[in-house]
Design a protein around this motif. Structure first.
Motif, PDB file in Angstrom:
ATOM      1  N   LYS A 560      29.159  14.345  56.779  1.00 17.21           N
ATOM      2  CA  LYS A 560      29.094  15.237  55.609  1.00 17.21           C
ATOM      3  C   LYS A 560      28.372  16.532  55.953  1.00 17.21           C
ATOM      4  CE  LYS A 560      29.189  12.036  51.671  1.00 17.21           C
ATOM      5  NZ  LYS A 560      28.414  11.524  50.529  1.00 17.21           N
ATOM      6  N   LYS A 561      27.278  16.390  56.658  1.00 12.81           N
ATOM      7  CA  LYS A 561      26.509  17.571  57.052  1.00 12.81           C
ATOM      8  C   LYS A 561      27.275  18.400  58.086  1.00 12.81           C
ATOM      9  CE  LYS A 561      22.009  18.960  58.945  1.00 12.81           C
ATOM     10  NZ  LYS A 561      20.705  18.479  59.476  1.00 12.81           N
ATOM     11  N   SER A 564      30.140  20.287  56.396  1.00  9.42           N
ATOM     12  CA  SER A 564      29.825  21.007  55.158  1.00  9.42           C
ATOM     13  C   SER A 564      30.197  22.481  55.231  1.00  9.42           C
ATOM     14  CB  SER A 564      28.345  20.859  54.816  1.00  9.42           C
ATOM     15  OG  SER A 564      27.532  21.434  55.841  1.00  9.42           O
ATOM     16  N   ALA A 565      30.102  23.057  56.423  1.00  9.31           N
ATOM     17  CA  ALA A 565      30.438  24.479  56.583  1.00  9.31           C
ATOM     18  C   ALA A 565      31.679  24.657  57.451  1.00  9.31           C
ATOM     19  CB  ALA A 565      29.248  25.214  57.211  1.00  9.31           C
ATOM     20  N   LYS A 569      36.318  21.078  55.529  1.00  9.99           N
ATOM     21  CA  LYS A 569      35.354  20.411  54.648  1.00  9.99           C
ATOM     22  C   LYS A 569      36.046  19.554  53.581  1.00  9.99           C
ATOM     23  CE  LYS A 569      31.736  21.297  51.226  1.00  9.99           C
ATOM     24  NZ  LYS A 569      30.955  22.306  50.512  1.00  9.99           N
ATOM     25  N   GLN A 570      37.007  20.133  52.856  1.00 13.43           N
ATOM     26  CA  GLN A 570      37.648  19.397  51.774  1.00 13.43           C
ATOM     27  C   GLN A 570      38.436  18.211  52.312  1.00 13.43           C
ATOM     28  OE1 GLN A 570      39.946  21.808  49.141  1.00 13.43           O
ATOM     29  NE2 GLN A 570      40.467  20.128  47.764  1.00 13.43           N
ATOM     30  N   THR A 573      35.689  15.609  53.322  1.00 15.30           N
ATOM     31  CA  THR A 573      34.752  15.134  52.291  1.00 15.30           C
ATOM     32  C   THR A 573      35.332  14.010  51.449  1.00 15.30           C
ATOM     33  OG1 THR A 573      33.691  17.301  52.165  1.00 15.30           O
ATOM     34  CG2 THR A 573      33.349  15.807  50.318  1.00 15.30           C
TER      35      THR A 573
END
Length: 599
Positions: A560-561, A564-565, A569-570, A573
């Motif tokens: 996740k970390k 995250s950028a 990401k989508q 996640t």
């Protein structure tokens, strides 16, 4: 010398990459030969001698140290033939520029050598100078070998046990050490201290002034701690590990080592952060050991590579491993089973692999080594096993005995897939007075084992039309879960273009990211482990589940970390959240006790 390509072809089975270097090394591709089956190696040596006009002298099992000598002879022949093929490729007199262009076109677009070739080609300079430059800069792929460290069966002469140097893995090591190859020896399946210590006896594994070892040691590892322990152990012997090859615990082909729930991403992150610490700390131990041996000790740490493999399936994943984790090479195994120009797979098995769906690929318990093993439903070795069972003759005749390691009934050892072992084990079960349900459970555990040391090599015999009277025609095959997303045989060039993003050969649209796929496999594995625990609870298994589940949850937090950028990401996640919910719905084995759930 810098690798021509940013990928390598790992060992697959026993026979699937047995002659891969002869097929691909001329294009600068590194690949790996399994040294498990010296009988198969000898038969292929005979075949290749006949094809190439080389003189063949049989090395029979009556010859002293026959296993090591067969391996040396085979490796020397493959080395010689591969070099001749490469040199012929470099020195063709007709259509030379076109042939050279074919070599450089296969390289990754980011390769400086490729850019330089295209620059020289477009400049219209003297063709002779261009060809001379190309010849000087072409690199032949490395002919590496793989030794399974735990497949180290004791051997006997008549009834007398031979010294450990004649054990199977020791003899394989000696066979490689005495060969003409200047390449790498990959040690897989865990640490074998006695085998590691034996490497000390061979000169080619030591450095000399201005020259790193002729023969390099590569450790296939599952985590950083294992790499550090093994690297330091070997360094104390004066031996340098030139490469740590990190493989996904479960999202791989062949035998699967689930570790303690550590996922590939967090493991690679640890190597990335500690690479120089690993290199310098091991170097310090190495130089001290070499000094005590009165041998040359390099002032600076020698080269150290980090590679990774397991479940990679597209160019984005390939380049993410290279760029973010700073990996030197990425292993592409399973997809190459569909490349006849690279691997040796018989036609029937090739068709089964091409048609395999997700549900056809499973993590089995068929390996006699007692290690989870990726397999393909309906493979002909399993069908052979089922026929034997129906006919009241469970087990295999065990003609080769490479994994005859179980000593429950015989001092010399039996393979748990053998007819003799299964007969004795079933007899033992019948005497235990078990309930029908318990008896069936244990009976199935005994008879599910398959003769993989034969089945994983038979495909090569079928491919080349060699006699299978002793082995039978049953083929075991060990693709990773990634096979579900590759649906047809392809050319070598097309597979390489897929790796580097020039083409896309994956037709389905639902293939998950390699990290998500691995996570899902780990969760499925955990579910099975929980079921096993509930059937036969032990404190050791309890503690294992606590750690396993914690590491999976930590792994999800890491991803996740990490993403995250990230541009994906989508895409990452949503499945990560789904996996976390599945984990939270399972009975969590915590310090407070089993059976609770997270709310």
């Amino acid at each position: 010398m810098i690798n021509a390509h940013s990928f390598h072809i790992p060992v697959m089975g026993i026979g699937f990459t047995i002659d891969t270097p002869l097929k691909v090394s001329q294009f600068g591709i590194d690949s790996v030969i399994s040294l498990v089956d010296d009988i198969l190696l000898e038969r292929l040596r005979k075949m290749y001698c006949a094809k190439s006009g080389e003189t063949y002298h049989e090395i029979t099992d009556k010859t002293e140290d026959f296993r090591a000598k067969r391996i040396t002879a085979y490796l020397n022949l493959i080395h010689k033939l591969a070099q001749e093929k490469f040199e012929a490729f470099r020195h063709k007199n007709t259509e030379t520029v076109k042939n050279f262009k074919g070599y450089f076109d296969m390289l990754p677009d980011s390769a400086p050598i490729k850019a330089e070739f295209e620059k020289r080609l477009l400049s219209g300079r003297d063709v002779a100078k261009l060809l001379a430059w190309a010849k000087d800069n072409m690199r032949m792929g490395s002919i590496d070998v793989n030794i399974m460290t735990k497949v180290d069966k004791d051997n006997y002469s008549k009834k007398e046990k031979l010294p450990s140097e004649f054990n199977d893995a020791h003899a394989a090591l000696r066979g490689f050490a005495n060969s003409t190859l200047n390449s790498s020896m990959i040690l897989s399946a865990g640490m074998n201290p006695r085998l590691y210590s034996y490497i000390e006896q061979f000169e080619d594994f030591y450095p000399h002034p201005d020259q790193e070892p002729k023969k390099k040691i590569v450790l296939k590892v599952s985590d950083y701690r294992s790499a550090l322990i093994q690297g330091k152990f070997l360094a104390k012997k004066g031996l340098w590990v030139s490469e740590y090859r990190i493989e996904s615990g479960l999202n791989c082909g062949g035998h699967a080592f689930a570790t303690d729930g550590y996922l590939l991403g967090p493991i690679l992150e640890q190597f990335k952060e500690n690479r120089e610490v690993l290199r310098s700390s091991v170097h310090e131990i190495l130089t001290k050991a070499l000094g005590q041996k009165n041998r040359y000790a390099p002032d600076k740490p020698m080269s150290l590579k980090i590679s990774a493999q397991g479940g990679v399936g597209n160019t984005d994943e390939h380049h993410f491993l290279l760029n973010y984790y700073q990996i030197d090479s990425v292993g592409w195994g399973t997809p190459f089973l569909l490349v006849p120009e690279a691997t040796t797979v018989d036609r029937d098995t090739l068709e089964k692999l091409a048609g395999a769906k997700k549900e056809d690929l499973y993590l089995s318990n068929i390996s006699p080594l007692g290690i989870p093993f990726h397999s393909l439903r309906g493979n002909t070795k399993d069908l052979e096993k089922e026929r034997n069972l129906i006919n009241g003759k469970p087990g295999s005749p065990c003609p080769k005995k490479f994994v005859a390691l179980n000593k429950d009934f015989k001092t010399k050892g039996l393979c748990t897939a053998s007819r003799q072992y299964q007969h004795l084990k079933i007899q033992e079960l019948q005497e235990r007075g078990l309930s029908k349900k318990e008896y069936e459970f244990h009976f199935n555990k005994v008879t599910e084992k398959a003769c993989t040391c034969v089945g994983l090599g038979t495909s090569a015999l079928l491919t080349y039309g060699l006699d299978t009277k002793i082995e039978g025609e049953g083929v075991s095959v060990c693709p990773g879960p990634n096979m579900a997303y590759f649906s047809k045989p392809v050319s070598l060039k097309l597979m390489i273009d897929h790796i580097y993003g020039r083409k896309n050969i994956i037709e389905c649209t639902d293939r998950p990211n390699m990290f998500i796929k691995e996570l899902r496999i780990y969760i499925d594995y955990l579910k099975q482990q929980i079921a096993d625990y509930e059937r036969e609870p032990t404190e050791k298994h309890y503690k294992y589940l606590v750690l396993f589940q914690k590491n999976l949850i930590d792994g999800i937090a890491y991803y996740k970390k990490l993403f995250s950028a990230h541009s994906q990401k989508q895409r990452m996640t949503i499945p990560l959240e789904e996996c976390l919910r599945v984990l939270e719905a399972l009975p969590l084995y915590t310090e407070q006790g089993a059976g609770s759930t997270v709310s």
